[in-house]
Scaffold this active site. Structure first.
Site, PDB file in Angstrom:
ATOM      1  N   ARG A 303       0.690  -2.451  -3.092  1.00 52.67           N
ATOM      2  CA  ARG A 303       0.788  -3.556  -2.138  1.00 52.67           C
ATOM      3  C   ARG A 303      -0.420  -4.481  -2.227  1.00 52.67           C
ATOM      4  O   ARG A 303      -0.277  -5.705  -2.164  1.00 52.67           O
ATOM      5  CB  ARG A 303       0.966  -2.999  -0.722  1.00 52.67           C
ATOM      6  CG  ARG A 303       2.370  -2.485  -0.470  1.00 52.67           C
ATOM      7  CD  ARG A 303       2.543  -1.854   0.906  1.00 52.67           C
ATOM      8  NE  ARG A 303       3.953  -1.557   1.130  1.00 52.67           N
ATOM      9  CZ  ARG A 303       4.428  -0.908   2.194  1.00 52.67           C
ATOM     10  NH1 ARG A 303       3.595  -0.471   3.138  1.00 52.67           N
ATOM     11  NH2 ARG A 303       5.721  -0.687   2.315  1.00 52.67           N
ATOM     12  N   TYR A 447       9.217  -7.214  -3.367  1.00 54.92           N
ATOM     13  CA  TYR A 447       8.980  -5.838  -3.821  1.00 54.92           C
ATOM     14  C   TYR A 447       7.721  -5.244  -3.211  1.00 54.92           C
ATOM     15  O   TYR A 447       6.864  -5.942  -2.704  1.00 54.92           O
ATOM     16  CB  TYR A 447       9.023  -5.693  -5.328  1.00 54.92           C
ATOM     17  CG  TYR A 447       8.111  -6.474  -6.230  1.00 54.92           C
ATOM     18  CD1 TYR A 447       6.911  -7.042  -5.820  1.00 54.92           C
ATOM     19  CD2 TYR A 447       8.467  -6.618  -7.574  1.00 54.92           C
ATOM     20  CE1 TYR A 447       6.097  -7.709  -6.697  1.00 54.92           C
ATOM     21  CE2 TYR A 447       7.653  -7.303  -8.468  1.00 54.92           C
ATOM     22  CZ  TYR A 447       6.464  -7.842  -8.023  1.00 54.92           C
ATOM     23  OH  TYR A 447       5.657  -8.515  -8.907  1.00 54.92           O
ATOM     24  N   GLU A 448       7.680  -3.920  -3.226  1.00 56.54           N
ATOM     25  CA  GLU A 448       6.666  -3.113  -2.534  1.00 56.54           C
ATOM     26  C   GLU A 448       6.685  -3.353  -1.023  1.00 56.54           C
ATOM     27  O   GLU A 448       5.678  -3.206  -0.342  1.00 56.54           O
ATOM     28  CB  GLU A 448       5.258  -3.365  -3.094  1.00 56.54           C
ATOM     29  CG  GLU A 448       5.141  -3.265  -4.598  1.00 56.54           C
ATOM     30  CD  GLU A 448       5.670  -1.967  -5.172  1.00 56.54           C
ATOM     31  OE1 GLU A 448       5.799  -0.986  -4.429  1.00 56.54           O
ATOM     32  OE2 GLU A 448       5.971  -1.936  -6.376  1.00 56.54           O
ATOM     33  N   GLY A 449       7.848  -3.699  -0.511  1.00 57.71           N
ATOM     34  CA  GLY A 449       8.026  -3.925   0.921  1.00 57.71           C
ATOM     35  C   GLY A 449       8.061  -5.404   1.247  1.00 57.71           C
ATOM     36  O   GLY A 449       7.111  -6.132   0.986  1.00 57.71           O
TER      37      GLY A 449
END
Length: 596
Positions: A303, A447-449
């Site tokens: 992140r 992506y990655e949340g």
């Protein structure tokens, strides 16, 4: 074709003048040799590598994309990628921050973040191949057994192999509790290590298949036969593309393959794969049903790196739109010709063009300070000899990561959009390169949340569940800074509004916690606005610090003036956005009616 020049001056300023990185790093365990001279040399070399090898491949690789061969289920990367990766590995970049015991150089994480920005500005899609390995090695270091680190981590650190994160499934995106990939016990290998056979399908797997290295190590989330329902039943496994021979070299092909590569809006040169596991052999990492802990080890590092991607794209977009505005002759200044000897004035005479450029500069340089500040805290967390300092740094990192990921990536959307806007219609034409930055930037908020996930993590977990411990540290730091400089008349226009914003941030947080206790739906209603509010105040603090640092530095008069001007712009035109977000937060969940 767009140009790129590594912003070494501003990177050095942020690291050494604003953050005092040299003093901090050399005081940490194992950091005695991490002097400014060493870090400077590494930054210089990263700049040369990115400018000369990566940046020229950005547009051609985007146009070419990756090539998928259905018969062999293999992927060929664009022209130039394999050679660039070979030189990257030979240069020791794949192990820059990894422990020396596993073949790394054990250099500071904050230096890794700075070089990552440089590489990602050169070619974001290419940089994703080594980037995924960082998360994999970190998970192996923290959660793997020693034999796993020896067998799988060392070749990744050396750049002979790469790693991936295989989390998402068609029915299980942000809700990993829904994943269905199975792991069945299948005896032991020749060394007595338990083997599992994994079956299932993963999607959106960056660098899942490629031709850059001899092997790919997939870290896969799956369920054991006795797994409880939901996320509490997830385990993590090592699944190599090729099984290993007795001497540790790649041998027989494992039963894992790319079923397809995704056709995407951007990052065309990164192979985003559908990965099929058909009884593939793997090894358990950590304890059964405790895979989420290992996943979050990878996820937190990823992140922050995605936040750096936003900074990297915005930096290159700013460089090119600024150059274009200087050179493009179009119309005249509203107050009269500024270049009467030319057929028209350049775009810089237009106030609105300057607004767009200053917005980009304020976000780029503020975001750089934020991601480096966060990375420096990770170094303190991992290397300080003071346990209290380690704990505080870890709490700050946990608090800041959703801001560094969620806000910086959203601001990158604005930066790349404004950069394209400065080009006008020419920005919409592919050959000028600006539209690629807009396309590539769209994925980083996903992506990655997603941004909503980052917002929920910040407000729901870091503030409410953890009682805002990291936020309290950060707000205290801002308060102390404001008190230290309250008597400085030249800083009054920054310190006074920053102190007000910090107090309001604290009051708003308390108020939100009270409302959430009465109605949990208030968390979802307020989270994204709270994330933005937090981000704007955070950048205001770092801009105020930047001005103070610039004034005390040996930088040129022009450099100092640019910092003062950009900070003044930020406080006058960007920080007031917090008023809008505060109003939206206070409007409450009742303004979000049900939708049939």
């Amino acid at each position: 074709m767009t140009a790129y020049k590594a912003p070494l001056d501003d990177l050095r300023f942020a690291l050494f003048d604003v953050l005092g990185a040299e003093e901090i790093l050399t005081s940490l365990q194992g950091g005695e040799a991490h002097s400014r001279d060493l870090l400077d040399a590494v930054l210089e070399e990263a700049g040369r590598f990115s400018e000369q090898l990566l940046a020229p491949t950005n547009a051609p690789a985007d146009a070419e994309g990756c090539h998928y061969d259905k018969a062999s289920q293999t992927v060929t990367t664009p022209k130039g990628f394999k050679e660039a990766f070979r030189q990257f590995a030979e240069g020791g970049w794949t192990g820059l921050t990894n422990p020396e015991i596993y073949g790394g150089q054990a250099l500071p994480g904050v230096l890794g973040t700075a070089t990552t920005e440089i590489f990602q500005s050169g070619n974001l899609a290419w940089s994703l191949y080594p980037l995924l390995s960082e998360g994999a090695t970190h998970a192996l270091e923290m959660h793997g057994e020693e034999w796993q680190r020896e067998r799988f981590m060392k070749p990744i650190v050396a750049g002979r192999w790469t790693g991936t994160m295989c989390l998402t499934e068609p029915q299980a995106g942000s809700d990993l509790g829904l994943l269905k990939t199975r792991a069945e016990p299948a005896g032991t290998d020749a060394d007595g290590h338990a083997i599992y056979r994994l079956s299932g399908t993963k999607i959106f797997i960056s660098a899942g298949e490629h031709d850059l290295t001899d092997n790919i190590v997939h870290l896969v989330l799956a369920r054991l036969p006795d797994a409880p329902e939901g996320s509490r039943g997830i385990s993590m496994f090592i699944v190599p593309k090729f099984k290993l021979n007795a001497d540790g070299t790649p041998g027989e092909r494992n039963s894992v393959a790319a079923g397809a590569i995704e056709h995407k809006m951007g990052i065309h040169a990164c192979s985003t794969c559908v990965m099929n596991f058909d009884g593939a052999e793997g090894y358990l990492i950590g304890k059964p049903h405790k895979g989420l802990a290992a996943m979050f080890t990878m996820m937190n590092a990823a992140r922050l790196s995605v936040g750096v991607q936003g900074l990297a794209l915005a930096e290159r977009a700013l460089q090119n739109s600024l150059n274009y505005a200087r050179e493009r002759l179009q119309s005249r200044s509203l107050s009269g010709a500024k270049f009467p000897d030319k057929p028209a004035d350049n775009l810089l005479v237009q106030p609105d063009v300057r607004r767009m450029l200053l917005t980009q500069r304020a976000f780029v340089e503020g975001s750089r300070a934020l991601v480096l500040y966060t990375a420096l805290q990770t170094d303190i967390e991992h290397r300080s000899t003071d346990q209290a300092a380690r704990q505080k740094a870890g709490e700050l990192v946990a608090f800041l990561i959703p801001i560094a990921k969620g806000v910086v990536t959203e601001l990158a959307q604005e930066c790349t959009k404004e950069a394209l806007q400065i080009y006008g219609g020419h920005g919409y034409i592919a050959e000028n390169g600006m539209e690629q930055f807009v396309r590539d930037a769209r994925i980083i908020t996903l992506y990655e949340g997603t941004t909503g996930i980052q917002a929920a993590d910040l407000l729901g977990r870091k503030i409410l569940q953890l009682q805002g411990v990291g936020a309290k540290h950060f707000l205290q730091e801002i308060s102390t800074f404001c008190q230290q400089h309250s008597a400085n008349e030249s800083l009054r226009s920054l310190i006074a509004p920053l102190a007000v914003a910090a107090r309001e941030w604290s009051d708003l947080t308390v108020s939100l916690a009270q409302r959430a206790a009465a109605d949990p739906e208030e968390v979802g209603a307020a989270a994204t606005d709270y994330l933005y509010y937090s981000g704007y105040v955070t950048l205001a603090y770092l801009w105020a610090r930047s001005v103070v640092a610039a004034e005390a530095s040996s930088q040129s008069a022009a450099f100092k003036q640019a910092k003062r001007d950009t900070a003044a712009f930020y406080f006058a035109r960007i920080l007031p956005r917090t008023l809008m977000h505060k109003a939206a937060i206070e409007a409450g969940v009742q303004t979000l009616p049900d939708i049939a």
